[in-house]
Design a protein around this motif. Structure first.
Motif, PDB file in Angstrom:
ATOM      1  N   LEU A 134       5.822  89.544  23.072  1.00 43.44           N
ATOM      2  CA  LEU A 134       5.730  88.410  23.979  1.00 43.44           C
ATOM      3  C   LEU A 134       6.787  87.403  23.538  1.00 43.44           C
ATOM      4  CD1 LEU A 134       4.460  86.461  26.063  1.00 43.44           C
ATOM      5  CD2 LEU A 134       2.876  85.743  24.246  1.00 43.44           C
ATOM      6  N   GLU A 135       7.665  86.992  24.451  1.00 47.98           N
ATOM      7  CA  GLU A 135       8.698  86.026  24.118  1.00 47.98           C
ATOM      8  C   GLU A 135       8.515  84.781  24.980  1.00 47.98           C
ATOM      9  OE1 GLU A 135      12.884  87.136  22.907  1.00 47.98           O
ATOM     10  OE2 GLU A 135      13.301  86.175  24.848  1.00 47.98           O
ATOM     11  N   ILE A 136       8.251  83.655  24.321  1.00 43.71           N
ATOM     12  CA  ILE A 136       8.151  82.364  24.991  1.00 43.71           C
ATOM     13  C   ILE A 136       9.401  81.578  24.638  1.00 43.71           C
ATOM     14  CG2 ILE A 136       6.845  80.216  25.196  1.00 43.71           C
ATOM     15  CD1 ILE A 136       4.327  81.754  24.445  1.00 43.71           C
ATOM     16  N   ARG A 137      10.125  81.131  25.665  1.00 41.94           N
ATOM     17  CA  ARG A 137      11.372  80.402  25.457  1.00 41.94           C
ATOM     18  C   ARG A 137      11.277  79.008  26.064  1.00 41.94           C
ATOM     19  NH1 ARG A 137      15.979  83.634  24.430  1.00 41.94           N
ATOM     20  NH2 ARG A 137      17.274  82.002  25.352  1.00 41.94           N
ATOM     21  N   ILE A 138      11.763  78.016  25.325  1.00 38.55           N
ATOM     22  CA  ILE A 138      11.888  76.656  25.844  1.00 38.55           C
ATOM     23  C   ILE A 138      13.364  76.295  25.777  1.00 38.55           C
ATOM     24  CG2 ILE A 138      11.270  74.226  25.569  1.00 38.55           C
ATOM     25  CD1 ILE A 138       8.987  76.742  24.027  1.00 38.55           C
ATOM     26  N   GLU A 139      13.990  76.159  26.941  1.00 35.72           N
ATOM     27  CA  GLU A 139      15.429  75.904  27.023  1.00 35.72           C
ATOM     28  C   GLU A 139      15.671  74.519  27.625  1.00 35.72           C
ATOM     29  OE1 GLU A 139      16.979  79.028  29.438  1.00 35.72           O
ATOM     30  OE2 GLU A 139      16.431  80.613  28.032  1.00 35.72           O
ATOM     31  N   ASP A 140      16.822  73.909  27.270  1.00 34.77           N
ATOM     32  CA  ASP A 140      17.149  72.606  27.839  1.00 34.77           C
ATOM     33  C   ASP A 140      18.637  72.523  28.151  1.00 34.77           C
ATOM     34  OD1 ASP A 140      18.732  71.247  25.614  1.00 34.77           O
ATOM     35  OD2 ASP A 140      16.903  71.755  24.515  1.00 34.77           O
ATOM     36  N   ASN A 141      19.040  71.431  28.777  1.00 35.46           N
ATOM     37  CA  ASN A 141      20.458  71.236  29.105  1.00 35.46           C
ATOM     38  C   ASN A 141      21.062  70.108  28.276  1.00 35.46           C
ATOM     39  OD1 ASN A 141      19.191  69.086  30.370  1.00 35.46           O
ATOM     40  ND2 ASN A 141      20.482  69.163  32.204  1.00 35.46           N
ATOM     41  N   GLY A 142      20.569  69.977  27.036  1.00 38.38           N
ATOM     42  CA  GLY A 142      21.122  68.993  26.122  1.00 38.38           C
ATOM     43  C   GLY A 142      22.343  69.541  25.404  1.00 38.38           C
ATOM     44  N   SER A 143      22.669  68.942  24.270  1.00 35.31           N
ATOM     45  CA  SER A 143      23.872  69.342  23.524  1.00 35.31           C
ATOM     46  C   SER A 143      23.645  70.540  22.618  1.00 35.31           C
ATOM     47  CB  SER A 143      24.377  68.155  22.691  1.00 35.31           C
ATOM     48  OG  SER A 143      23.364  67.696  21.811  1.00 35.31           O
ATOM     49  N   GLY A 144      22.411  71.028  22.533  1.00 31.94           N
ATOM     50  CA  GLY A 144      22.125  72.218  21.727  1.00 31.94           C
ATOM     51  C   GLY A 144      21.871  71.901  20.262  1.00 31.94           C
ATOM     52  N   TYR A 145      21.500  72.928  19.504  1.00 36.43           N
ATOM     53  CA  TYR A 145      21.253  72.765  18.077  1.00 36.43           C
ATOM     54  C   TYR A 145      22.578  72.687  17.326  1.00 36.43           C
ATOM     55  CZ  TYR A 145      16.415  74.181  19.013  1.00 36.43           C
ATOM     56  OH  TYR A 145      15.133  74.252  19.494  1.00 36.43           O
ATOM     57  N   PRO A 146      22.666  71.852  16.293  1.00 32.56           N
ATOM     58  CA  PRO A 146      23.896  71.797  15.497  1.00 32.56           C
ATOM     59  C   PRO A 146      24.095  73.115  14.748  1.00 32.56           C
ATOM     60  CG  PRO A 146      22.170  70.463  14.489  1.00 32.56           C
ATOM     61  CD  PRO A 146      21.656  70.888  15.833  1.00 32.56           C
ATOM     62  N   PRO A 147      25.354  73.486  14.462  1.00 28.80           N
ATOM     63  CA  PRO A 147      25.649  74.755  13.779  1.00 28.80           C
ATOM     64  C   PRO A 147      24.869  74.953  12.484  1.00 28.80           C
ATOM     65  CG  PRO A 147      27.669  73.765  14.588  1.00 28.80           C
ATOM     66  CD  PRO A 147      26.583  72.750  14.819  1.00 28.80           C
ATOM     67  N   ALA A 148      24.674  73.875  11.715  1.00 33.31           N
ATOM     68  CA  ALA A 148      23.964  73.995  10.437  1.00 33.31           C
ATOM     69  C   ALA A 148      22.530  74.480  10.634  1.00 33.31           C
ATOM     70  CB  ALA A 148      23.960  72.650   9.711  1.00 33.31           C
ATOM     71  N   MET A 149      21.874  74.018  11.705  1.00 34.12           N
ATOM     72  CA  MET A 149      20.503  74.449  11.988  1.00 34.12           C
ATOM     73  C   MET A 149      20.468  75.904  12.396  1.00 34.12           C
ATOM     74  SD  MET A 149      18.302  71.516  13.946  1.00 34.12           S
ATOM     75  CE  MET A 149      16.714  72.333  13.860  1.00 34.12           C
ATOM     76  N   LEU A 150      21.423  76.319  13.231  1.00 34.81           N
ATOM     77  CA  LEU A 150      21.468  77.711  13.682  1.00 34.81           C
ATOM     78  C   LEU A 150      21.731  78.655  12.515  1.00 34.81           C
ATOM     79  CD1 LEU A 150      23.521  77.336  16.986  1.00 34.81           C
ATOM     80  CD2 LEU A 150      21.043  77.585  16.748  1.00 34.81           C
ATOM     81  N   GLU A 151      22.600  78.246  11.599  1.00 32.92           N
ATOM     82  CA  GLU A 151      22.935  79.090  10.458  1.00 32.92           C
ATOM     83  C   GLU A 151      21.775  79.182   9.477  1.00 32.92           C
ATOM     84  OE1 GLU A 151      26.434  77.344   8.824  1.00 32.92           O
ATOM     85  OE2 GLU A 151      27.650  77.779  10.614  1.00 32.92           O
ATOM     86  N   ALA A 152      21.040  78.065   9.318  1.00 28.91           N
ATOM     87  CA  ALA A 152      19.927  78.048   8.374  1.00 28.91           C
ATOM     88  C   ALA A 152      18.711  78.785   8.907  1.00 28.91           C
ATOM     89  CB  ALA A 152      19.550  76.604   8.040  1.00 28.91           C
ATOM     90  N   GLY A 153      18.557  78.778  10.246  1.00 26.56           N
ATOM     91  CA  GLY A 153      17.396  79.442  10.846  1.00 26.56           C
ATOM     92  C   GLY A 153      16.104  78.831  10.349  1.00 26.56           C
ATOM     93  N   GLU A 154      15.126  79.682   9.991  1.00 23.57           N
ATOM     94  CA  GLU A 154      13.837  79.185   9.525  1.00 23.57           C
ATOM     95  C   GLU A 154      13.968  78.456   8.195  1.00 23.57           C
ATOM     96  OE1 GLU A 154      10.754  82.078   9.511  1.00 23.57           O
ATOM     97  OE2 GLU A 154      11.275  82.889  11.466  1.00 23.57           O
ATOM     98  N   ALA A 155      15.038  78.739   7.430  1.00 23.39           N
ATOM     99  CA  ALA A 155      15.212  78.096   6.126  1.00 23.39           C
ATOM    100  C   ALA A 155      15.392  76.594   6.246  1.00 23.39           C
ATOM    101  CB  ALA A 155      16.416  78.704   5.400  1.00 23.39           C
ATOM    102  N   VAL A 156      15.769  76.116   7.445  1.00 24.02           N
ATOM    103  CA  VAL A 156      15.962  74.675   7.632  1.00 24.02           C
ATOM    104  C   VAL A 156      14.680  73.906   7.352  1.00 24.02           C
ATOM    105  CG1 VAL A 156      15.349  74.522  10.080  1.00 24.02           C
ATOM    106  CG2 VAL A 156      17.090  72.998   9.150  1.00 24.02           C
TER     107      VAL A 156
END
Length: 208
Positions: A134-156
């Motif tokens: 089951l995949e629940i997605r919440i998407e928006d039209n903002g500026s997106g996640y900063p690269p550091a957050m995407l790279e860290a993933g759950e470790a953030v």
């Protein structure tokens, strides 16, 4: 309970006024966002404590995703409307899944509360069966996640930022809830992306 009463009061007041006849309308709407954030954080802390001490009553049951998403949006409707956010919903017809309703509702509500702060004016909420999960997605039209957050993933969620006041509690809670859901050797997880239908941030909860 006291904070919940304050949330109800703010929603009732905001429902009776508008930007034209109440100069502090936007400040009140921002206050509603902050109060809901505090309330959500306190509930998350209590849940993390209960799970960590192994006395949370994990309740795995089958639920209709159409009913579940409808209920979630009703809870978040006031905040989204006050901020003028357009919500699109796409739920796979007839989709049912086994999960702890309260825990997953906490994750989705937290994601919606966050997106209300960062989006420009659009949110897309989807629930579909994808690759056996089951995949629940919440998407928006903002500026997106900063690269550091995407790279860290759950470790953030392991760090604390005293400058911004970010503790990572929301991501830690969401990741914990996802991992509590296990089936046939598979474990749930969360994922952060940029893109989607609106080109902004995408929070993804995947449950086996």
């Amino acid at each position: 309970n006291s904070i919940s009463m304050l949330i109800v009061f703010l929603e009732e007041v905001l429902g009776q006024v508008n930007e034209q006849n109440f100069p502090a309308y936007m400040q009140m709407a921002q206050m509603l966002y902050e109060v809901k954030r505090v309330n959500g954080n306190l509930i998350q802390l209590l849940t993390v404590y209960k799970v960590g001490n192994k006395f949370y009553p994990f309740d795995l049951a089958q639920h209709s995703l159409e009913e579940f998403i409808t209920e979630i949006l009703l809870q978040s409707r006031a905040l989204l409307e006050f901020k003028g956010i357009e919500v699109a919903v796409d739920v796979e017809e007839g989709l049912h899944w086994y999960f702890d309703r309260e825990l997953v509702a906490g994750v989705v509500n937290h994601a919606l509360n966050n997106v209300a702060h960062y989006t420009e004016d659009k949110v897309r909420l989807t629930a579909r069966k994808t690759d056996g999960n089951l995949e629940i997605r919440i998407e928006d039209n903002g500026s997106g996640y900063p690269p550091a957050m995407l790279e860290a993933g759950e470790a953030v969620s392991r760090g604390v930022n005293f400058t911004t006041g970010s503790t990572g509690l929301g991501l830690y809670f969401s990741s914990m809830v996802a991992k509590l859901h296990k089936n046939q050797g598979k474990t749930g997880y969360i994922r952060l992306e940029n893109g989607g239908e609106y080109g902004g941030g995408c929070f993804v909860l995947s449950l086996p």
